[in-house]
Scaffold this motif. Structure first.
Motif, PDB file in Angstrom:
ATOM      1  N   ARG A 351      44.283  43.014  24.926  1.00  0.00           N
ATOM      2  CA  ARG A 351      45.037  44.084  24.293  1.00  0.00           C
ATOM      3  C   ARG A 351      46.044  44.708  25.268  1.00  0.00           C
ATOM      4  O   ARG A 351      47.168  45.057  24.889  1.00  0.00           O
ATOM      5  CB  ARG A 351      44.081  45.162  23.767  1.00  0.00           C
ATOM      6  N   PRO A 358      52.969  45.191  18.337  1.00  0.00           N
ATOM      7  CA  PRO A 358      52.208  45.959  17.328  1.00  0.00           C
ATOM      8  C   PRO A 358      51.663  45.090  16.194  1.00  0.00           C
ATOM      9  O   PRO A 358      50.596  45.385  15.656  1.00  0.00           O
ATOM     10  CB  PRO A 358      53.236  46.971  16.805  1.00  0.00           C
ATOM     11  N   SER A 359      52.397  44.051  15.828  1.00  0.00           N
ATOM     12  CA  SER A 359      51.908  43.185  14.749  1.00  0.00           C
ATOM     13  C   SER A 359      50.619  42.494  15.150  1.00  0.00           C
ATOM     14  O   SER A 359      49.672  42.394  14.358  1.00  0.00           O
ATOM     15  CB  SER A 359      52.978  42.144  14.385  1.00  0.00           C
ATOM     16  N   ASP A 362      47.771  45.109  15.405  1.00  0.00           N
ATOM     17  CA  ASP A 362      47.308  45.471  14.062  1.00  0.00           C
ATOM     18  C   ASP A 362      46.339  44.416  13.528  1.00  0.00           C
ATOM     19  O   ASP A 362      45.336  44.755  12.889  1.00  0.00           O
ATOM     20  CB  ASP A 362      48.504  45.608  13.128  1.00  0.00           C
ATOM     21  N   ARG A 363      46.620  43.162  13.803  1.00  0.00           N
ATOM     22  CA  ARG A 363      45.708  42.088  13.379  1.00  0.00           C
ATOM     23  C   ARG A 363      44.363  42.218  14.087  1.00  0.00           C
ATOM     24  O   ARG A 363      43.310  42.004  13.466  1.00  0.00           O
ATOM     25  CB  ARG A 363      46.325  40.718  13.664  1.00  0.00           C
ATOM     26  N   ASP A 365      43.012  44.987  15.139  1.00  0.00           N
ATOM     27  CA  ASP A 365      42.312  46.150  14.577  1.00  0.00           C
ATOM     28  C   ASP A 365      41.687  45.798  13.210  1.00  0.00           C
ATOM     29  O   ASP A 365      40.520  46.171  12.944  1.00  0.00           O
ATOM     30  CB  ASP A 365      43.283  47.328  14.417  1.00  0.00           C
ATOM     31  N   ARG A 366      42.454  45.116  12.362  1.00  0.00           N
ATOM     32  CA  ARG A 366      41.932  44.802  11.024  1.00  0.00           C
ATOM     33  C   ARG A 366      40.782  43.820  11.111  1.00  0.00           C
ATOM     34  O   ARG A 366      39.868  43.836  10.252  1.00  0.00           O
ATOM     35  CB  ARG A 366      43.051  44.242  10.151  1.00  0.00           C
TER      36      ARG A 366
END
Length: 370
Positions: A351, A358-359, A362-363, A365-366
């Protein structure tokens, strides 16, 4: 459709006077309306011109009418089965007309081959003229399905062969949207069809016993060309038409509905069980496949982490997705091997290296990759 007798030129001219756009032949009238409707009463046309009529509209209405000579169908017999708004019958001086309707508030989205559909259904006339009352029973069943009968209404005689409908009868049942569970419940009281094909010797004996006046009438009808259902009528007379279920054993309308509900409940339970078994099979197959993947990763996890870096370096969304899928397998492997803290440390470093993407973050995190 005009089946028993062709339309005369005069009759075709009469039809043309009503519709300038209709496709008219000696045996049929076909028209499709985007606006408006036929400027005539189809029921009157059935009395005067036609033996079969099919109508459908995209708002859900389906209608079929069949006409038979009174010699082939007794009006009282038709009335015994056609007892509601969905199935009615009436008699003229020469014929009996059966009128069947189905409505669906959801409408008809599918396109139909209307002429082909009517041609597929029309042969039921000959079967009925020959004494096969399954068509009439389907008419009664349609009234029952549409809640037009009281629960204590007695069931009419159940004809043989409801569990083995012919192609034309099946086409009729489908067109009328008959509930398969209701039809199955009705068929439980129906005997199997038996081969009624008579021998030549039996036919000869029967024909010799016919009154001379009847034989003369048969020949006259043949010569006049109006013997479309003559064979069926004669076979009906040869076999006779017996009631299939003694009166004391008949069910009520409520009994048939209850049997259909029981059948539907059982079928739905079987469907749920099959779906559950299929889900278990897929889950087990997916778990086995994942276990094989984890075993492969366990042989060289460093290579897998390097592959993650290579996928991320392309900066392509589909490769980001592939990297996340591989990381989820590495996370599962770490949990299996008791190395989840080591995995978390690797993810922290990953990370940090890609914090400006950010893309990708975000993946992560999801997918809950921590």
């Amino acid at each position: 459709m005009a089946v028993d007798q062709a339309l005369t030129p005069k009759q075709q001219d009469e039809l043309r006077a009503v519709s300038t756009r209709g496709r008219i032949t000696a045996s049929s009238f076909v028209n499709e309306y985007q606006w408006g409707d036929l400027k005539a009463d189809p029921a009157k046309w059935m009395e005067r011109y036609f033996d079969a009529h099919l109508y459908l509209a995209n708002w859900g209405t389906r209608r079929i009418m069949l006409r038979l000579p009174r010699a082939a169908l007794v009006p009282e017999t038709a009335a015994r089965f056609c007892v509601g708004e969905s199935a009615g019958s009436w008699a003229t001086r020469t014929h009996v007309v059966i009128d069947l309707r189905s409505e669906d508030e959801d409408g008809d989205e599918a396109w139909w081959d209307e002429e082909g559909r009517l041609a597929a259904i029309a042969p039921v006339r000959a079967d009925l003229a020959g004494g096969d009352q399954r068509l009439l029973y389907l008419a009664w069943l349609l009234c029952l399905q549409n809640q037009e009968l009281d629960d204590d209404e007695p069931e009419p005689p159940v004809p043989a062969g409801l569990a083995e409908l012919s192609g034309p009868l099946r086409a009729l049942a489908d067109f009328l949207r008959l509930d398969p569970d209701l039809l199955d419940a009705a068929a439980r009281a129906s005997r199997p069809l038996t081969d009624k094909k008579p021998s030549v010797a039996a036919l000869r004996r029967w024909v010799k016993g016919l009154p001379e006046a009847d034989k003369d009438e048969v020949l006259v009808r043949l010569l006049r060309g109006d013997a479309g259902l003559l064979r069926s009528e004669l076979l009906r007379r040869f076999h006779g038409v017996a009631e299939e279920v003694p009166a004391g054993e008949r069910r009520t309308a409520g009994d048939v509905v209850a049997a259909a509900e029981k059948r539907r409940s059982l079928r739905q339970q079987q469907i749920r069980e099959r779906e559950a078994a299929e889900r278990r099979r897929r889950e087990e197959a997916a778990a086995a496949a994942r276990e094989r993947r984890l075993n492969g990763l366990a042989r060289n996890p460093v290579l897998a982490w390097n592959q993650v870096d290579e996928l991320i370096s392309t900066k392509r969304p589909k490769d980001y997705d592939a990297a996340v899928a591989l990381l989820r397998d590495l996370q599962a492997l770490a949990a299996r091997e008791g190395e989840i803290f080591e995995f978390a440390e690797q993810m922290t470093r990953l990370r940090e290296r890609h914090a400006r993407k950010p893309s990708l973050i975000d993946r992560f995190d999801r997918a809950r990759l921590d």
